[in-house]
Design an enzyme around this catalytic site. Structure first.
Site, PDB file in Angstrom:
ATOM      1  N   HIS A 148       0.812  -1.213   0.000  1.00 14.82           N
ATOM      2  CA  HIS A 148       0.000   0.000   0.000  1.00 14.82           C
ATOM      3  C   HIS A 148       0.850   1.270   0.000  1.00 14.82           C
ATOM      4  O   HIS A 148       0.317   2.372  -0.056  1.00 14.82           O
ATOM      5  CB  HIS A 148      -0.962  -0.011   1.191  1.00 14.82           C
ATOM      6  CG  HIS A 148      -2.040  -1.035   1.059  1.00 14.82           C
ATOM      7  ND1 HIS A 148      -3.100  -1.126   1.939  1.00 14.82           N
ATOM      8  CD2 HIS A 148      -2.247  -2.009   0.136  1.00 14.82           C
ATOM      9  CE1 HIS A 148      -3.888  -2.123   1.564  1.00 14.82           C
ATOM     10  NE2 HIS A 148      -3.385  -2.673   0.475  1.00 14.82           N
ATOM     11  N   ARG A 310      -6.993   2.644   1.916  1.00 11.17           N
ATOM     12  CA  ARG A 310      -7.338   1.294   2.335  1.00 11.17           C
ATOM     13  C   ARG A 310      -7.022   1.023   3.803  1.00 11.17           C
ATOM     14  O   ARG A 310      -7.030  -0.126   4.247  1.00 11.17           O
ATOM     15  CB  ARG A 310      -6.601   0.284   1.436  1.00 11.17           C
ATOM     16  CG  ARG A 310      -7.020   0.340  -0.016  1.00 11.17           C
ATOM     17  CD  ARG A 310      -6.019  -0.321  -0.942  1.00 11.17           C
ATOM     18  NE  ARG A 310      -4.795   0.461  -1.075  1.00 11.17           N
ATOM     19  CZ  ARG A 310      -3.798   0.170  -1.910  1.00 11.17           C
ATOM     20  NH1 ARG A 310      -3.882  -0.898  -2.691  1.00 11.17           N
ATOM     21  NH2 ARG A 310      -2.721   0.931  -1.968  1.00 11.17           N
TER      22      ARG A 310
END
Length: 650
Positions: A148, A310
């Site tokens: 990420h 996220r």
């Protein structure tokens, strides 16, 4: 721009082009194309920014990493296309994914439905999960954490078909941008239920690609290609919010003071420690408490906000976001004590720079060895070779869409929560994973991050075996409480690979200098598993057609690693390029002083945990599973030495 040209194309096809097989862009003047490019913002995306007026380029990164490479200023920056190590393979050679037309043959054979492959190859009941004898669950979640920082592929901003207005969430028709996952007959989960497909949205096309002047469709990486802790700070100026940015409402920085800190939650704390701030978005997919607990009076909370959107996916990921947000604030507070003359901008940038050094050291020194094994470390990732401005660090499509999704098969079906003695928490028991998705309320109301972090270091990772690949928590119950229909992560991964035009398994084996099996005997030898080879060929007919993600995770591990030789090659190649193509890599001369580099070499994830939680004893090497009797007391773990950052002023 892609959508605009698609609409023009359809209009022309209904009239002038009914009898001609021409692309719409053939009949649009250059002036009109430029008008569309300007109006959609594509012109600015393609225009190389100048670095002449950007301050402190030799010292600090820009939020988007533009100007990291001074010769090619967009190289590795956010919101640029993924790079291709092999040419894309689309059904129409330009844009349509393989499988768009289910009757279209690839290498002489029809492709199997990805859900059918998932059911027959990857299905693993929670009770059948095997645990890793060597590594903690933190290895799994840290892999997601680094992913990420490096990759995020936005899907189409529209949820409806451009041509018919069909809602992709409610239709099983292939119509751009809808590419639904068909459910096979006699599916063990759906049976005779009315559902015929799992919704799937195509990834957005990069500006000017896919049917635009016959150029092949490319996908966008909205993050930077560098290990720069963008998941904490954001990968765009508007989110990171430098001192000159007036859009403070969406900033991750605390601009109410001149202390260089990140924003924290104003409503709740975690036993007096900081929590991430809440989102101000009206739509809140984190309002899951009432549905999960069946308590209609339960208080909901908004999603947390971090550098990556996220951050709320599950409690383990949220806990790492919280941990490193706290570490930034701890660092800048100490730096302010050392250098009271530094303003907030300097404190923020120096803290961010140290955090980048942390992540680079932890990833290369502690993490990657466990994944690709010592042989691939020696071949690709040993001694730092120095910066090379001709090396492209951009994230490859196959890395983002296939290889770095290996850890999906290392995810335990439970989000473990442990008490102070590393036993099951009596007040906040460990939830099944599908009840831990998008649940920031568990951190607010159920003991904070400490029990979760203890669960990450105190429990083993799931072991990916050829018999037990992916837990049904991810295969049948993914996002159960936030979607109309629970998703299947294995199917999503394979469908995404087809959406992105990734070549098949053997093409990538060839890219890495590995053998390319052509029949059952050869595939059995590669996989060291005759039964699995037979199952795969029953579905795919030829090894050439095996989806690269599936082929990669099916391979037996390389010595000392947790991936097979194909993914070890692709992952090691990507990190080799990330390091060598980063002008601001921590080991590059002039980025840090020699004394600062010595401090960074001694970075300790265990110490970061100790400094930012109420946890008092941890494994000295948190990625390696060990019994509690061998844990180290926090006071015995050396503190990070910040003294080299003290600036002496005459």
């Amino acid at each position: 721009m892609h959508n605009a040209v698609e609409l023009i194309q359809r209009s022309l096809q209904k009239g002038l082009l009914q009898k001609a097989f021409l692309n719409a862009t053939d009949l649009i003047s250059k002036e009109d194309l430029q008008f569309i490019a300007d109006g959609t913002g594509c012109s600015t995306r393609h225009r190389a920014p100048s670095c002449k007026t950007t301050p402190n380029l030799g010292r600090f990164r820009t939020a988007s990493s533009v100007c990291n490479n001074r010769k090619n200023t967009r190289l590795g920056s956010s919101n640029t296309p993924f790079t291709r190590w092999l040419p894309a393979e689309y059904q129409d050679q330009i844009s349509l994914p393989k499988g768009w037309d289910p009757e279209h043959r690839i290498n002489g054979h029809l492709l199997p439905l990805v859900r059918d492959v998932s059911n027959r190859i990857l299905q693993t009941a929670n009770s059948d999960v095997e645990s890793d004898p060597l590594y903690s669950h933190l290895v799994t979640i840290f892999g997601q954490w680094t992913d990420h920082d490096l990759t995020f592929t936005p899907h189409s901003p529209s949820i409806r078909s451009y041509s018919s207005g069909i809602d992709c969430d409610k239709s099983c028709e292939n119509t751009e941008p809808c590419f639904p996952i068909d459910i096979p007959k006699k599916d063990p989960r759906f049976g005779r239920k009315s559902e015929k497909c799992i919704p799937f949205f195509r990834s957005a096309a990069a500006c000017g690609s896919g049917n635009f002047g016959h150029t092949v469709r490319q996908q966008i990486n909205s993050l930077t290609a560098f290990l720069d802790v963008g998941q904490v700070y954001g990968a765009e100026d508007s989110k990171a919010c430098g001192a000159e940015d007036i859009n403070a409402r969406f900033s991750l920085r605390d601009l109410t003071s001149d202390k260089g800190r990140l924003r924290v939650n104003k409503q709740y704390t975690d036993n007096s420690r900081e929590l991430l701030p809440f989102s101000s978005m009206v739509t809140n997919m984190c309002a899951t408490r009432k549905r999960i607990t069946n308590d209609q009076y339960a208080k909901e909370v908004p999603c947390f906000v971090a550098g990556d959107e996220r951050s709320n996916e599950h409690g383990g990921l949220t806990s790492l976001h919280t941990l490193f947000m706290r570490e930034h604030n701890r660092l800048v507070d100490r730096l302010a004590d050392l250098n009271p003359h530094w303003d907030g901008e300097r404190l923020y940038q120096e803290g961010r720079k140290i955090m980048g050094g942390y992540l680079q050291v932890l990833t290369f020194r502690d993490y990657l060895l466990h994944i690709v094994g010592p042989d691939f470390i020696a071949r690709y990732l040993s001694t730092y070779p120095g910066y090379d401005e001709d090396v492209d660090p951009s994230i490859s499509n196959v890395f983002a869409t296939a290889a770095y999704r290996f850890a999906h098969l290392m995810v335990q079906p439970i989000m473990f929560r442990l008490n102070e003695t590393y036993e099951e928490h009596p007040d906040f028991p460990s939830p099944l994973l599908h009840k831990a998705f998008f649940t920031p309320w568990r951190i607010v109301f159920e003991g904070g991050v400490d029990p979760i972090i203890r669960g990450l270091v105190g429990h083993k990772a799931k072991l990916n075996t050829q018999d037990h690949m992916m837990s049904d928590e991810l295969r049948d119950r993914l996002f159960k409480f936030t979607s109309d229909l629970a998703l299947d992560l294995a199917s999503l991964n394979m469908q995404r690979g087809r959406d992105h035009g990734l070549p098949g398994y053997n093409k990538w084996r060839k890219f890495c200098g590995l053998t390319q099996p052509k029949n059952k005997k050869q595939l059995s030898k590669v996989l060291k598993n005759k039964k699995l080879a037979q199952q795969l060929l029953k579905l795919y007919k030829t090894p050439d057609n095996i989806d690269v993600w599936l082929g990669g995770v099916a391979e037996p591990f390389v010595p000392g690693g947790r991936v097979g030789p194909l993914f070890a090659c692709l992952i090691a190649t990507q990190f080799q390029r990330i390091r060598q193509g980063d002008r601001l890599w921590w080991e590059n001369k002039g980025v840090f002083t020699e004394a600062q580099r010595d401090s960074l070499r001694n970075t300790s994830l265990a110490r970061i945990i100790c400094d930012n939680t109420g946890i008092t004893n941890v494994p000295a090497q948190p990625f390696q599973y060990s019994t509690r009797s061998s844990y180290t007391e926090c006071w015995d773990i050396p503190a990070f030495d910040l003294s080299p950052w003290k600036e002496n002023i005459e």
